[in-house]
Design a protein around this motif. Sequence first.
Motif, mmCIF file in Angstrom:
data_model
loop_
_atom_site.group_PDB
_atom_site.id
_atom_site.type_symbol
_atom_site.label_atom_id
_atom_site.label_comp_id
_atom_site.label_asym_id
_atom_site.label_seq_id
_atom_site.Cartn_x
_atom_site.Cartn_y
_atom_site.Cartn_z
ATOM 1 N N LEU A 1 0.835 -1.204 0.000
ATOM 2 C CA LEU A 1 0.000 0.000 0.000
ATOM 3 C C LEU A 1 0.871 1.255 0.000
ATOM 4 O O LEU A 1 0.577 2.235 -0.704
ATOM 5 C CB LEU A 1 -0.914 -0.027 1.228
ATOM 6 N N MET A 2 1.948 1.222 0.774
ATOM 7 C CA MET A 2 2.833 2.385 0.843
ATOM 8 C C MET A 2 3.479 2.654 -0.515
ATOM 9 O O MET A 2 3.593 3.806 -0.946
ATOM 10 C CB MET A 2 3.899 2.164 1.920
ATOM 11 N N ARG B 1 0.923 4.245 -2.671
ATOM 12 C CA ARG B 1 0.598 5.629 -2.273
ATOM 13 C C ARG B 1 1.681 6.594 -2.751
ATOM 14 O O ARG B 1 1.395 7.728 -3.119
ATOM 15 C CB ARG B 1 0.425 5.714 -0.760
ATOM 16 N N ASP C 1 -7.687 12.700 -0.662
ATOM 17 C CA ASP C 1 -6.857 11.679 -0.014
ATOM 18 C C ASP C 1 -7.642 10.474 0.517
ATOM 19 O O ASP C 1 -7.234 9.330 0.271
ATOM 20 C CB ASP C 1 -6.019 12.311 1.104
ATOM 21 N N PHE D 1 -7.002 6.747 -0.881
ATOM 22 C CA PHE D 1 -6.419 5.731 0.007
ATOM 23 C C PHE D 1 -7.235 4.435 -0.081
ATOM 24 O O PHE D 1 -6.676 3.333 -0.175
ATOM 25 C CB PHE D 1 -6.400 6.268 1.440
ATOM 26 N N GLY E 1 -6.044 0.757 -1.638
ATOM 27 C CA GLY E 1 -6.244 -0.512 -0.947
ATOM 28 C C GLY E 1 -6.866 -1.550 -1.865
ATOM 29 O O GLY E 1 -6.480 -2.726 -1.874
ATOM 30 N N ALA F 1 -4.202 -2.841 -4.148
ATOM 31 C CA ALA F 1 -3.309 -3.777 -3.448
ATOM 32 C C ALA F 1 -4.004 -5.110 -3.199
ATOM 33 O O ALA F 1 -3.357 -6.163 -3.181
ATOM 34 C CB ALA F 1 -2.845 -3.168 -2.125
ATOM 35 N N MET G 1 -7.996 7.795 7.403
ATOM 36 C CA MET G 1 -8.207 7.156 6.102
ATOM 37 C C MET G 1 -8.150 5.641 6.244
ATOM 38 O O MET G 1 -7.391 5.112 7.063
ATOM 39 C CB MET G 1 -7.157 7.626 5.103
ATOM 40 N N GLU G 2 -8.949 4.958 5.443
ATOM 41 C CA GLU G 2 -9.041 3.503 5.525
ATOM 42 C C GLU G 2 -8.762 2.876 4.164
ATOM 43 O O GLU G 2 -9.244 3.377 3.150
ATOM 44 C CB GLU G 2 -10.444 3.065 5.952
ATOM 45 N N ALA G 3 -8.033 1.787 4.178
ATOM 46 C CA ALA G 3 -7.823 1.014 2.943
ATOM 47 C C ALA G 3 -7.915 -0.470 3.288
ATOM 48 O O ALA G 3 -7.157 -0.957 4.133
ATOM 49 C CB ALA G 3 -6.465 1.331 2.340
ATOM 50 N N ARG G 4 -8.834 -1.162 2.650
ATOM 51 C CA ARG G 4 -8.940 -2.613 2.890
ATOM 52 C C ARG G 4 -8.068 -3.316 1.865
ATOM 53 O O ARG G 4 -8.361 -3.290 0.667
ATOM 54 C CB ARG G 4 -10.395 -3.076 2.790
ATOM 55 N N ILE G 5 -6.979 -3.905 2.322
ATOM 56 C CA ILE G 5 -6.026 -4.497 1.381
ATOM 57 C C ILE G 5 -6.214 -6.004 1.232
ATOM 58 O O ILE G 5 -5.568 -6.613 0.378
ATOM 59 C CB ILE G 5 -4.568 -4.165 1.769
ATOM 60 N N SER G 6 -7.051 -6.597 2.065
ATOM 61 C CA SER G 6 -7.441 -7.992 1.869
ATOM 62 C C SER G 6 -8.711 -8.210 2.691
ATOM 63 O O SER G 6 -9.150 -7.313 3.417
ATOM 64 C CB SER G 6 -6.330 -8.953 2.313
ATOM 65 N N VAL H 1 -6.102 -1.211 6.695
ATOM 66 C CA VAL H 1 -4.997 -0.317 7.049
ATOM 67 C C VAL H 1 -5.567 1.077 7.293
ATOM 68 O O VAL H 1 -6.388 1.570 6.520
ATOM 69 C CB VAL H 1 -3.937 -0.265 5.930
ATOM 70 N N TYR I 1 1.390 3.917 9.270
ATOM 71 C CA TYR I 1 0.288 3.067 8.868
ATOM 72 C C TYR I 1 -0.011 2.073 10.000
ATOM 73 O O TYR I 1 0.913 1.530 10.606
ATOM 74 C CB TYR I 1 0.642 2.286 7.606
#
Lengths: 377, 94
Positions: free
Chosen positions: A305-306, A309, A324, A328, A332, A335, B14-19, B24, B33
């Motif tokens: 993710l980083m 970004r 943002d 973000f 995700g 990813a 901020m939110e990110a669903r990576i799986s 995150v 993070y």
Amino acid sequence: MSAAPPPTDPGAAPDAGARAPIPAHRPDLAPARGRFSALGLVFDSDIVAPWMEPAPADAPADVTVRIAPVPPAPDAAPVAGVWRLTGPGEMVQEASFMRIRITDGRRVELDLSRAAGTSRETIALALGYGVTPGLLHQRGALPLHAAAAAGPLGAALFVGDAGAGKSTFAAMLARSGWALAGDDLIALDLGEGRPIGVHRAMRTARLFEDSAQALARIDAPDPSPPRARAHSLAHSPDRAPSRGVSEITGAGEGLGKGVRALADADAALGGFAWPVPLRAVFALEWLHPDDAAPELERIGGMQALMRLRDAVGRPEVASALGRDPAYFAQLGRIAAQAPVYALRRPRRFDAAPAAAALARAAMEEAAARAAAKETSA
Amino acid sequence: MKSEDVISRRPGVMEARISEDELVLLGVGSESYVGLDAIASDVWDRLEAPMRFADLVSSLAADYDAPAERIEADLEPTLATLVEGGLVDIAPAG
């Protein structure tokens, strides 16, 4: 997909009531309207270039580009990178040879009053590289500072720090059986309910001279069919471009590297249906020593993710426009769908094919996984 | 932590669903993070509106069919991570 230039209409008049702001003695800068597709958008534009993909005739325009007077931004207008935020949904950029205003992610105005010494090609490149990131931010469309290429297995996205070799690597792939999605600025199809896809941007790459020369050496034998040959953008019939790597198109202020239009494998492969599904992301890194073998390492979770970004283009504009949080979440999703790899290779041009083979193997795996997932669904 | 303490998300996280099982989070102005597993993500989801610690514990205990003491013990490090990451505020009771 055709490599023919987009249709233009030199006789088309600019918007009624507005005199096109072009320098005296530069009638060649008068509006010559055409339509092209890039970054998932259809542009109806007073400026077109041969390397811009023609738009389907029946597709409605998402964005209009007009040569029109643009007033300077007020001193009090907030700064967001190279842009000044001049009002709700409106921003202005003061480039060295033109002033640009973008409104609501739908309308671009170019004031060319100061463009006396600037070629049409350079203006088109500035439109593609300097203006569209802001346009995409206005639309909330996540511009990525990346390169991308597509092959029969799907599309690969190349990210990395400045100088990591993204442009050269993507251009090299474009010379070996891949289609160049774009370089420097990439947009993705992030529509809900379907796999993430890579849009075609422009068929140009921003290359340093040594990279261009190395690509030309790769190109030396010329087995390509005529339709896959380079567009000659320099209008220099006495200097035939090498296969696939044309003369420098424009290296104007703000563009940094030389920009070359590439003939890629898209036409030779019969044309892709863009957007092409994203299969993998490769974060390019240099490897030492020079004789080291290229290596590939899967990057998981937060690290992936980083890396993604870090690839958001013009992040200061994204922040200023409040994009943002949405970006973000979208990163995700990227990813989650596409494996992210560190692709390390020594700083030697002749190591690129081995690195490309690693990328191809990773793409094969990812494509197989995607196919299996589709079957099980 | 006391039962009456109120836990609330900080604005702008901020939110990110990576799986499927990893979320995150990134706080405003932070570059740290914070990764949450499935259960910690569930805690985060429940904090969409400010919540008393006791209510959070009881809702988790009911849904996970576990004693409150066990939930409390598991919850403490998760909340500590969220506080440390600048992602939630805890307002002391009274």
